[in-house]
Design a protein around this motif. Structure first.
Motif, short mmCIF file in Angstrom:
data_model
loop_
_atom_site.label_atom_id
_atom_site.label_comp_id
_atom_site.label_asym_id
_atom_site.label_seq_id
_atom_site.Cartn_x
_atom_site.Cartn_y
_atom_site.Cartn_z
N HIS A 121 0.86 -1.23 0.01
CA HIS A 121 0.12 0.08 -0.01
C HIS A 121 0.89 1.14 -0.14
O HIS A 121 1.75 1.31 0.92
CB HIS A 121 -1.03 -0.07 1.26
CG HIS A 121 -1.94 1.20 1.19
ND1 HIS A 121 -1.74 2.02 2.09
CD2 HIS A 121 -3.19 1.38 0.45
CE1 HIS A 121 -2.85 3.01 1.77
NE2 HIS A 121 -3.53 2.61 0.86
N LEU A 122 0.54 2.18 -0.96
CA LEU A 122 1.56 3.40 -1.10
C LEU A 122 0.64 4.40 -0.28
O LEU A 122 1.16 5.03 0.87
CB LEU A 122 1.57 3.85 -2.44
CG LEU A 122 2.35 2.68 -3.30
CD1 LEU A 122 2.46 3.12 -4.78
CD2 LEU A 122 3.70 2.47 -2.99
N ALA A 123 -0.41 4.82 -0.66
CA ALA A 123 -1.31 5.80 0.12
C ALA A 123 -2.59 6.03 -0.74
O ALA A 123 -2.76 5.60 -1.86
CB ALA A 123 -0.54 7.10 0.19
N MET A 124 -3.69 6.33 -0.04
CA MET A 124 -4.93 6.66 -0.57
C MET A 124 -5.46 5.84 -1.35
O MET A 124 -6.14 5.86 -2.59
CB MET A 124 -4.80 7.88 -1.26
CG MET A 124 -4.35 9.18 -0.84
SD MET A 124 -5.25 9.88 0.71
CE MET A 124 -6.46 10.60 -0.11
N GLY A 125 -5.18 4.25 -1.00
CA GLY A 125 -5.80 3.12 -1.81
C GLY A 125 -4.92 2.79 -3.11
O GLY A 125 -5.32 2.01 -3.71
N TYR A 126 -3.80 3.42 -3.32
CA TYR A 126 -3.11 3.09 -4.34
C TYR A 126 -1.87 1.98 -3.83
O TYR A 126 -1.25 2.19 -2.83
CB TYR A 126 -2.34 4.14 -4.86
CG TYR A 126 -3.22 5.10 -5.72
CD1 TYR A 126 -3.42 5.07 -7.09
CD2 TYR A 126 -3.82 6.18 -5.26
CE1 TYR A 126 -4.19 5.62 -7.90
CE2 TYR A 126 -4.94 6.97 -5.76
CZ TYR A 126 -4.88 6.67 -7.13
OH TYR A 126 -5.88 7.47 -7.96
N PHE A 127 -1.41 1.17 -4.97
CA PHE A 127 -0.71 -0.14 -4.47
C PHE A 127 0.39 -0.21 -5.57
O PHE A 127 0.15 0.19 -6.56
CB PHE A 127 -1.39 -1.42 -4.32
CG PHE A 127 -2.61 -1.41 -3.25
CD1 PHE A 127 -2.11 -2.00 -2.07
CD2 PHE A 127 -3.70 -0.75 -3.39
CE1 PHE A 127 -3.12 -2.14 -1.21
CE2 PHE A 127 -4.64 -0.99 -2.47
CZ PHE A 127 -4.55 -1.43 -1.08
N SER A 128 1.48 -0.78 -4.94
CA SER A 128 2.56 -1.14 -5.94
C SER A 128 2.68 -2.60 -5.91
O SER A 128 2.62 -3.32 -4.76
CB SER A 128 3.83 -0.82 -5.26
OG SER A 128 5.05 -1.12 -5.85
N LEU A 129 2.33 -3.06 -7.16
CA LEU A 129 2.39 -4.73 -7.26
C LEU A 129 3.68 -5.32 -7.66
O LEU A 129 4.46 -4.67 -8.49
CB LEU A 129 1.34 -5.08 -8.49
CG LEU A 129 0.09 -4.72 -7.84
CD1 LEU A 129 -0.97 -5.00 -9.00
CD2 LEU A 129 -0.66 -5.36 -6.44
N SER A 130 4.11 -6.60 -6.92
CA SER A 130 5.38 -6.91 -7.51
C SER A 130 5.12 -8.43 -7.43
O SER A 130 4.15 -8.93 -6.87
CB SER A 130 6.64 -6.64 -6.56
OG SER A 130 6.24 -7.26 -5.21
#
Length: 122
Positions: free
Chosen positions: A74-83
């Motif tokens: 989770h990055l912030a405000m409902g945004y995610f980094s996927l790996s």
């Protein structure tokens, strides 16, 4: 139903395992064979919805054409980094899934009936 849903959610909020919710879902499935899925709010991700699905008729009822997963941060405000994305490359008759790694976390490997790999859609 909404009052029941809110009551059950309140009862389940203090538990980290899924033993109680699994029992409730299996009880509902056994009482009414016409129900194939139950949705309920996620306790771990605000605004997310979980689905409990009847496994016996899953492929016929849902007709999915793609299944993938990865690690989300989770990055912030409902945004995610996927790996580490992976996608289903095939489905066995007994329901087991074959997984392959995919390069682009936004890519989707589309499977067509009878679940044969098609070109990735970006």
């Amino acid at each position: 139903m909404l009052i029941t849903d809110a009551f059950l959610l309140d009862c389940l909020m203090g538990h980290d395992d899924y033993e109680i919710s699994s029992h409730v879902v299996l009880s509902v499935f056994s009482k009414n064979p016409a129900i194939t899925a139950i949705s309920y709010p996620s306790r771990r991700q605000y605004g997310a919805i979980n689905f409990a699905v009847r496994v016996e008729t899953f492929w016929d009822d849902w007709a999915l054409s793609s299944v993938c997963y990865g690690r989300a941060r989770h990055l912030a405000m409902g945004y995610f980094s996927l790996s580490a994305p992976q996608a289903v490359n095939g489905v066995h008759n007994d329901g087991r899934l074959d997984w392959i790694e995919i390069d682009d976390p936004r890519a989707t490997l589309v499977l067509g009936p009878p679940f044969v790999p098609l070109d990735p859609v970006r």
